[in-house]
Scaffold this motif. Structure first.
Motif, PDB file in Angstrom:
ATOM      1  N   ALA A 231      -4.178  -6.277   1.381  1.00  0.00           N
ATOM      2  CA  ALA A 231      -5.327  -5.534   1.943  1.00  0.00           C
ATOM      3  C   ALA A 231      -5.373  -3.981   1.843  1.00  0.00           C
ATOM      4  CB  ALA A 231      -5.459  -5.756   3.661  1.00  0.00           C
ATOM      5  N   PRO A 232      -6.851  -3.475   1.245  1.00  0.00           N
ATOM      6  CA  PRO A 232      -6.845  -1.948   1.044  1.00  0.00           C
ATOM      7  C   PRO A 232      -7.076  -1.399   2.666  1.00  0.00           C
ATOM      8  CG  PRO A 232      -8.902  -3.421   0.695  1.00  0.00           C
ATOM      9  CD  PRO A 232      -7.941  -4.358   0.930  1.00  0.00           C
ATOM     10  N   LYS A 233      -6.550  -0.223   2.571  1.00  0.00           N
ATOM     11  CA  LYS A 233      -6.634   0.533   3.860  1.00  0.00           C
ATOM     12  C   LYS A 233      -7.095   2.016   3.875  1.00  0.00           C
ATOM     13  CE  LYS A 233      -2.274  -1.842   5.288  1.00  0.00           C
ATOM     14  NZ  LYS A 233      -0.973  -1.886   5.494  1.00  0.00           N
ATOM     15  N   ALA A 234      -8.325   2.107   3.301  1.00  0.00           N
ATOM     16  CA  ALA A 234      -8.833   3.289   2.610  1.00  0.00           C
ATOM     17  C   ALA A 234     -10.081   3.722   3.649  1.00  0.00           C
ATOM     18  CB  ALA A 234      -9.536   3.376   1.172  1.00  0.00           C
ATOM     19  N   ASN A 235     -10.778   2.936   4.478  1.00  0.00           N
ATOM     20  CA  ASN A 235     -11.944   3.275   5.244  1.00  0.00           C
ATOM     21  C   ASN A 235     -12.115   2.335   6.426  1.00  0.00           C
ATOM     22  OD1 ASN A 235     -13.520   1.054   4.061  1.00  0.00           O
ATOM     23  ND2 ASN A 235     -13.635   2.282   2.405  1.00  0.00           N
ATOM     24  N   ASP A 236     -13.087   2.865   7.096  1.00  0.00           N
ATOM     25  CA  ASP A 236     -13.319   1.952   8.350  1.00  0.00           C
ATOM     26  C   ASP A 236     -13.734   0.477   7.965  1.00  0.00           C
ATOM     27  OD1 ASP A 236     -13.039   4.279  10.062  1.00  0.00           O
ATOM     28  OD2 ASP A 236     -14.964   4.901  10.229  1.00  0.00           O
ATOM     29  N   THR A 237     -14.307   0.202   6.918  1.00  0.00           N
ATOM     30  CA  THR A 237     -14.789  -1.093   6.542  1.00  0.00           C
ATOM     31  C   THR A 237     -13.356  -2.005   6.627  1.00  0.00           C
ATOM     32  OG1 THR A 237     -16.788  -0.341   5.959  1.00  0.00           O
ATOM     33  CG2 THR A 237     -15.976  -2.626   5.046  1.00  0.00           C
ATOM     34  N   ASP A 238     -12.522  -1.235   5.758  1.00  0.00           N
ATOM     35  CA  ASP A 238     -11.119  -2.120   5.222  1.00  0.00           C
ATOM     36  C   ASP A 238     -10.374  -2.144   6.529  1.00  0.00           C
ATOM     37  OD1 ASP A 238     -11.751  -1.700   2.776  1.00  0.00           O
ATOM     38  OD2 ASP A 238     -10.366   0.099   2.451  1.00  0.00           O
ATOM     39  N   TYR A 239     -10.447  -1.215   7.679  1.00  0.00           N
ATOM     40  CA  TYR A 239      -9.710  -1.311   9.026  1.00  0.00           C
ATOM     41  C   TYR A 239     -10.295  -2.676   9.875  1.00  0.00           C
ATOM     42  CZ  TYR A 239      -8.284   3.396   7.632  1.00  0.00           C
ATOM     43  OH  TYR A 239      -7.955   4.332   7.055  1.00  0.00           O
ATOM     44  N   ALA A 240     -11.707  -2.805   9.673  1.00  0.00           N
ATOM     45  CA  ALA A 240     -12.356  -3.794  10.277  1.00  0.00           C
ATOM     46  C   ALA A 240     -11.713  -5.167   9.659  1.00  0.00           C
ATOM     47  CB  ALA A 240     -14.018  -3.803   9.951  1.00  0.00           C
ATOM     48  N   LEU A 242      -9.084  -5.785   8.384  1.00  0.00           N
ATOM     49  CA  LEU A 242      -7.640  -5.981   8.444  1.00  0.00           C
ATOM     50  C   LEU A 242      -7.573  -6.475   9.930  1.00  0.00           C
ATOM     51  CD1 LEU A 242      -4.842  -4.949   7.190  1.00  0.00           C
ATOM     52  CD2 LEU A 242      -5.184  -2.904   8.355  1.00  0.00           C
ATOM     53  N   ILE A 243      -8.327  -6.070  10.846  1.00  0.00           N
ATOM     54  CA  ILE A 243      -8.091  -6.300  12.339  1.00  0.00           C
ATOM     55  C   ILE A 243      -8.597  -7.805  12.262  1.00  0.00           C
ATOM     56  CG2 ILE A 243      -9.135  -6.322  14.483  1.00  0.00           C
ATOM     57  CD1 ILE A 243      -9.395  -3.174  14.041  1.00  0.00           C
ATOM     58  N   PHE A 244      -9.647  -8.248  11.732  1.00  0.00           N
ATOM     59  CA  PHE A 244     -10.095  -9.482  11.421  1.00  0.00           C
ATOM     60  C   PHE A 244      -9.096 -10.555  10.896  1.00  0.00           C
ATOM     61  CE2 PHE A 244     -12.480 -12.987   9.416  1.00  0.00           C
ATOM     62  CZ  PHE A 244     -13.002 -13.660  10.261  1.00  0.00           C
ATOM     63  N   ALA A 245      -8.457 -10.143  10.115  1.00  0.00           N
ATOM     64  CA  ALA A 245      -7.378 -11.036   9.014  1.00  0.00           C
ATOM     65  C   ALA A 245      -6.226 -11.422   9.875  1.00  0.00           C
ATOM     66  CB  ALA A 245      -7.096 -10.253   7.835  1.00  0.00           C
ATOM     67  N   LEU A 246      -5.757  -9.999  10.656  1.00  0.00           N
ATOM     68  CA  LEU A 246      -4.377 -10.451  11.584  1.00  0.00           C
ATOM     69  C   LEU A 246      -5.000 -11.239  12.746  1.00  0.00           C
ATOM     70  CD1 LEU A 246      -1.620  -9.386  12.085  1.00  0.00           C
ATOM     71  CD2 LEU A 246      -2.399  -7.728  13.316  1.00  0.00           C
ATOM     72  N   GLY A 247      -6.251 -11.220  13.189  1.00  0.00           N
ATOM     73  CA  GLY A 247      -6.569 -11.931  14.515  1.00  0.00           C
ATOM     74  C   GLY A 247      -6.710 -13.435  14.016  1.00  0.00           C
ATOM     75  N   ARG A 248      -7.005 -13.657  12.832  1.00  0.00           N
ATOM     76  CA  ARG A 248      -7.347 -15.025  12.532  1.00  0.00           C
ATOM     77  C   ARG A 248      -5.769 -15.665  12.154  1.00  0.00           C
ATOM     78  NH1 ARG A 248     -10.354 -13.360  14.105  1.00  0.00           N
ATOM     79  NH2 ARG A 248      -9.610 -14.886  15.693  1.00  0.00           N
ATOM     80  N   LEU A 249      -4.898 -14.860  11.708  1.00  0.00           N
ATOM     81  CA  LEU A 249      -3.679 -15.223  11.366  1.00  0.00           C
ATOM     82  C   LEU A 249      -2.838 -15.586  12.662  1.00  0.00           C
ATOM     83  CD1 LEU A 249      -0.929 -15.903   9.370  1.00  0.00           C
ATOM     84  CD2 LEU A 249      -0.812 -13.517   9.598  1.00  0.00           C
ATOM     85  N   ARG A 263       3.681  -4.799   9.153  1.00  0.00           N
ATOM     86  CA  ARG A 263       3.303  -4.544   7.793  1.00  0.00           C
ATOM     87  C   ARG A 263       1.829  -4.123   7.675  1.00  0.00           C
ATOM     88  NH1 ARG A 263       4.588  -5.705   2.429  1.00  0.00           N
ATOM     89  NH2 ARG A 263       2.847  -6.028   1.005  1.00  0.00           N
ATOM     90  N   ALA A 264       0.877  -5.004   8.695  1.00  0.00           N
ATOM     91  CA  ALA A 264      -0.445  -4.497   8.629  1.00  0.00           C
ATOM     92  C   ALA A 264      -0.853  -3.187   9.092  1.00  0.00           C
ATOM     93  CB  ALA A 264      -1.248  -5.740   9.642  1.00  0.00           C
ATOM     94  N   ALA A 265       0.020  -2.879  10.018  1.00  0.00           N
ATOM     95  CA  ALA A 265      -0.234  -1.510  10.700  1.00  0.00           C
ATOM     96  C   ALA A 265       0.523  -0.223  10.064  1.00  0.00           C
ATOM     97  CB  ALA A 265       0.598  -1.405  12.061  1.00  0.00           C
ATOM     98  N   GLU A 266       1.022  -0.539   8.790  1.00  0.00           N
ATOM     99  CA  GLU A 266       1.512   0.550   7.976  1.00  0.00           C
ATOM    100  C   GLU A 266       0.419   1.362   7.309  1.00  0.00           C
ATOM    101  OE1 GLU A 266       4.135  -1.236   5.339  1.00  0.00           O
ATOM    102  OE2 GLU A 266       5.912  -1.440   6.719  1.00  0.00           O
ATOM    103  N   GLY A 267       0.476   2.611   7.375  1.00  0.00           N
ATOM    104  CA  GLY A 267      -0.532   3.520   6.667  1.00  0.00           C
ATOM    105  C   GLY A 267      -1.896   3.502   7.145  1.00  0.00           C
ATOM    106  N   VAL A 268      -1.976   2.997   8.405  1.00  0.00           N
ATOM    107  CA  VAL A 268      -3.609   3.249   8.715  1.00  0.00           C
ATOM    108  C   VAL A 268      -3.526   4.335  10.086  1.00  0.00           C
ATOM    109  CG1 VAL A 268      -4.001   0.800   8.361  1.00  0.00           C
ATOM    110  CG2 VAL A 268      -3.030   1.317  10.474  1.00  0.00           C
ATOM    111  N   PRO A 269      -4.744   4.671  10.384  1.00  0.00           N
ATOM    112  CA  PRO A 269      -4.800   5.784  11.450  1.00  0.00           C
ATOM    113  C   PRO A 269      -4.142   5.474  12.733  1.00  0.00           C
ATOM    114  CG  PRO A 269      -6.985   5.573  10.355  1.00  0.00           C
ATOM    115  CD  PRO A 269      -5.922   4.509   9.851  1.00  0.00           C
TER     116      PRO A 269
END
Length: 654
Positions: A231-240, A242-249, A263-269
């Motif tokens: 998953a890319p982690k560059a902007n607010d859309t990417d973060y959205a 990311l949250i959706f993917a982790l929730g579905r998993l 792993r998902a939480a690495e490198g994000v604000p």
């Protein structure tokens, strides 16, 4: 005529129409007029307005005389002018059906987006339910009330899929309001993504200027783990995303979600990182039925501390902390609750339990202060627990009696008169109960304990036990516990409880919670009678007792009590003889009660109860335990204390 005798029933029904007549009992004509209610109801169900006009005239001097008018207005409510609703409410002020008509009218007008017509009716809605409250809030917002949205912040963050339409509409109104900040909208977006609400999340994202693709969300949903790996982690859309993917998993595989969170939480604000942990923690805390209790879930709640919590999230966090005796975490969870939520007796009690565990003596002193306050403020579940924490035992049997004047005032009270009249003519229970509940509310608001006790006494005299309890529970200063905790069918309850080794106080405590002593009570899942026995349970009990099962027998009071006490005793034997486990098992099934037992170390009963994952069962056990204490006192068993019933919960399998 020699006295006042109904020609139809050959009885003198005291007080039914006394509000309209100065006589000591109703006339035969007035009682016959009361009986026309059922005919008027049939006309209303058939849409026969002409007949309703006739009944309006015929019943105009009767205590139930406003029903034909109500039925007529309600026949095509959405098309009525607001002036007609206001006129009815003013003609019958502070009445149950004026309240209902006004509330239903506001809801109908909001459905039409006709807020202008709803506005004049708002002052006549004083006891709104959730849907009505949301409809009223919409009208207030449209009229320029700038404070209304702040009052519904928890609704704004709710992901309840069964939310009333009026509340969904209010949320949409809030979404488009400039009063909702970007931070508010971001929290809502992340909450919707966590819940997998694709359409709603896309709409909220749009209001934030984010271009979230429904197609992309749908694709992520098919393989959330695969997406998370790259998953890319560059902007607010990417973060959205990311949250959706982790929730579905986490929804499909909690263990995998918990593992993937770091792993998902690495490198994000930091805020995004915290919400990723919040996502798996919330899902883990709300899927205990599927995943059991997991200490890592609480760790991730702790890791998410520092960004706003919704009311629901704070409660889930607190219950997880209670389950594991994590007292520092519990203090944090309570600290993020709103002020009103924090002041609830349950969270005050648990704050005291957490403070009690701290090494600092000032915390222990604060715990004692909270316990003292709770112990003095009532005798519900947390009050009784607090009393025991400071060494008090319970033996309260207040028995204030209504005065003769109070009994007479019940006859003169139009609201209670309507309720008794409907009961006497066999009207559908929904009408009689509504009138009764309204009458009780009015008396409660006036703190008229004498009227409440008199009404409860009269209801008890005619075996209207559930309404008697409802009234007796709401007194403020003068109380009658023999009315609050009625003991009908006492010989049968004592006999059958004794035959299977149960304390009748416990049997009564459970029965009161199950049916409020309504003999023909039926639940929406088929449970029936005083002890709300399921047909399959009754078949099992009959077989165990060597009897032939007869479905009709469950409607018999004696058989229902005999089967119910036998079953309670049977599951108590299956669950370590523990009353808390057996009570939970009676409501949710013994296998679930067993599954909720701890696996690492024995658990205090209050912690077990508070962490039960079903809201219904959690509240059920609290109420039954509370009832049982009161029935112990009512039955003359001397001083009572919660730990008599709330024993330590043993390890599963022991």
């Amino acid at each position: 005529m020699g006295g006042c005798v109904s020609q139809k029933k050959n009885k003198c029904y005291l007080g039914i129409a006394l509000f309209h007549l100065s006589l000591g009992c109703t006339t035969s004509m007035a009682y016959a007029s009361n009986e026309q209610f059922n005919d008027a109801l049939s006309a209303a169900n058939a849409g026969n307005v002409a007949q309703l006009d006739q009944y309006t005239l015929a019943m105009q001097n009767d205590v139930l005389g406003y029903y034909p008018e109500y039925f007529k207005l309600n026949t095509n409510l959405a098309m009525q002018p607001s002036s007609s609703i206001v006129q009815f409410a003013q003609k019958y002020p502070n009445s149950a059906m004026a309240e209902k008509l006004a509330a239903d009218y506001v809801e109908e007008k909001v459905k039409q987006a006709n807020y202008l017509d709803a506005q004049p009716v708002l002052p006549y809605v004083t006891n709104a339910d959730t849907a009505e409250d949301c409809a009223i809030a919409q009208v207030r917002a449209k009229s320029g009330d700038s404070l209304v949205f702040a009052e519904y912040k928890d609704l704004w963050l709710s992901t309840n899929s069964n939310m009333p339409d009026a509340c969904m509409g209010l949320n949409r109104m809030m979404s488009s309001s400039p009063l909702m900040t970007s931070e508010d909208k971001q929290q809502r977006l992340w909450t919707q993504l966590r819940a997998g609400q694709i359409g709603l999340a896309a709409s909220t994202a749009q209001s934030l200027g984010l271009n979230i693709s429904i197609a992309q969300l749908t694709q992520i949903q098919t393989n959330p783990l695969g997406y998370l790996w790259s998953a890319p982690k560059a902007n607010d859309t990417d973060y959205a995303y990311l949250i959706f993917a982790l929730g579905r998993l986490a929804e499909s595989d909690l263990t995998a979600g918990l593992t993937a969170a770091n792993r998902a939480a690495e490198g994000v604000p930091p805020a995004v990182q915290k919400y990723l942990y919040r996502t798996v923690a919330y899902i883990g805390g709300t899927t205990v039925l599927k995943n059991n209790f997991n200490r890592i879930v609480l760790n991730y709640f702790d890791a998410s501390y520092g960004i706003p919590f919704s009311q629901e999230e704070a409660e889930i966090y607190a219950r997880q902390a209670i389950r594991f005796g994590a007292w520092d975490s519990l203090i944090r969870a309570i600290s993020v609750m709103g002020v009103t939520q924090q002041q609830e007796s349950r969270w005050q009690y648990w704050l005291a339990r957490a403070d009690e565990q701290q090494a600092d003596s000032s915390y222990k002193k604060q715990a004692t202060t909270i316990y003292d306050s709770l112990a003095e403020s009532g005798d519900d579940y947390y009050n009784l627990l607090a009393q025991e924490r400071i060494g008090q035992k319970y033996n309260r049997v207040d028995n204030a009696q209504p005065l003769a004047d109070d009994l007479q005032r019940v006859n003169q009270d139009v609201n209670f008169s309507r309720a008794f009249a409907l009961r006497n003519i066999g009207a559908p229970a929904i009408y009689a109960n509504r009138e009764w509940n309204w009458a009780v509310r009015q008396a409660y608001l006036r703190k008229d304990d004498g009227l409440l006790l008199a009404a409860a006494q009269r209801a008890s005299n005619i075996a209207w036990y559930d309404r008697a309890i409802y009234a007796a529970e709401r007194t403020t200063n003068k109380h009658n516990y023999t009315l609050r905790y009625l003991t009908p069918h006492q010989s049968a309850v004592v006999l059958h409880s004794g035959n299977v080794g149960l304390d009748p106080a416990w049997a009564y405590g459970l029965m009161r919670q199950e049916s409020r002593f309504v003999t023909n009570a039926r639940s929406n899942v088929g449970a029936g009678g005083l002890m709300q026995i399921m047909p399959n349970t009754a078949k099992l009990v009959a077989r165990q007792m060597g009897e032939t099962y007869n479905p009709a027998a469950l409607s018999d009071m004696n058989t229902n009590v005999r089967y119910g006490t036998y079953y309670l005793s049977m599951i108590q034997g299956q669950l370590n003889g523990n009353a808390v486990l057996a009570t939970a098992g009676y409501n949710a099934g013994p296998n679930r009660a067993l599954r909720w037992q701890p696996t690492d170390q024995p658990l205090p009963a209050d912690q077990y109860i508070e962490s039960i994952p079903f809201d219904e069962t959690r509240n059920y056990v609290k109420n039954v335990m509370t009832n049982t204490i009161h029935y112990g006192a009512i039955l003359g068993q001397g001083q009572q204390y919660m730990s008599k019933w709330m024993k330590m919960i043993p390890l599963r399998g022991q």
